[in-house]
Design a protein around this motif. Sequence first.
Motif, PDB file in Angstrom:
ATOM      1  N   LYS A   1       9.347  21.718  38.201  1.00 11.57           N
ATOM      2  CA  LYS A   1       9.180  23.140  38.528  1.00 11.57           C
ATOM      3  C   LYS A   1       7.923  23.712  37.870  1.00 11.57           C
ATOM      4  CE  LYS A   1      11.024  27.011  40.114  1.00 11.57           C
ATOM      5  NZ  LYS A   1      11.253  27.268  41.492  1.00 11.57           N
ATOM      6  N   LEU A   2       7.709  23.364  36.615  1.00 12.27           N
ATOM      7  CA  LEU A   2       6.517  23.850  35.909  1.00 12.27           C
ATOM      8  C   LEU A   2       5.234  23.288  36.514  1.00 12.27           C
ATOM      9  CD1 LEU A   2       7.656  23.767  32.173  1.00 12.27           C
ATOM     10  CD2 LEU A   2       7.263  25.768  33.594  1.00 12.27           C
TER      11      LEU A   2
ATOM     12  N   LYS B   1       4.470  25.063  39.859  1.00 11.17           N
ATOM     13  CA  LYS B   1       4.313  26.519  39.785  1.00 11.17           C
ATOM     14  C   LYS B   1       2.844  26.876  39.996  1.00 11.17           C
ATOM     15  CE  LYS B   1       5.212  30.389  36.723  1.00 11.17           C
ATOM     16  NZ  LYS B   1       5.705  30.784  35.418  1.00 11.17           N
TER      17      LYS B   1
END
Length: 154
Positions: free
Chosen positions: A38-39, A42
């Motif tokens: 997810k990071l 992003k």
Amino acid sequence: MNQTPKIIPVEGVSNRLKTFVIILTVLTLFAFVALFTKLASKPTLPKKNESAVQAFELNQPLSDEYQAVGTRLMNSGLKEQAIDQFIHVWEMQKVGSAQRAKAAHTVGRLYADLNNCQEALVWLFRAETSESDLLLSPLIDTCLAKVRSSHSGQ
């Protein structure tokens, strides 16, 4: 004394506990993988300058609309209403830009046309501080002379 002998595990930890720890470890590993994925995916936040440029680009059509309405009002003889429109244009432009100087010059000229040289000078000086090719000194000199003569006559 009848004591029950203590049971000491010979093989170590029970299989149920081992299974629970392994499942918990796998779930934690999946959670970390999901977090890092997810990071990594992003989108990066725009830098301060980029966001200012984006805001300026979003305001440009609105600024063009104020410019067009102000010009039509000015050509219709509605100078006070045109002043409001050109002030909006001035507020939306980047500091030091030619469009900002032109809007300030237009507001100053409209105030001068309305015989309000004190307010005209404010806007003409604003236009003068911008790096522009506008010819401001004749209008500034005329307004300064009117302001000085009105103060000396009082």
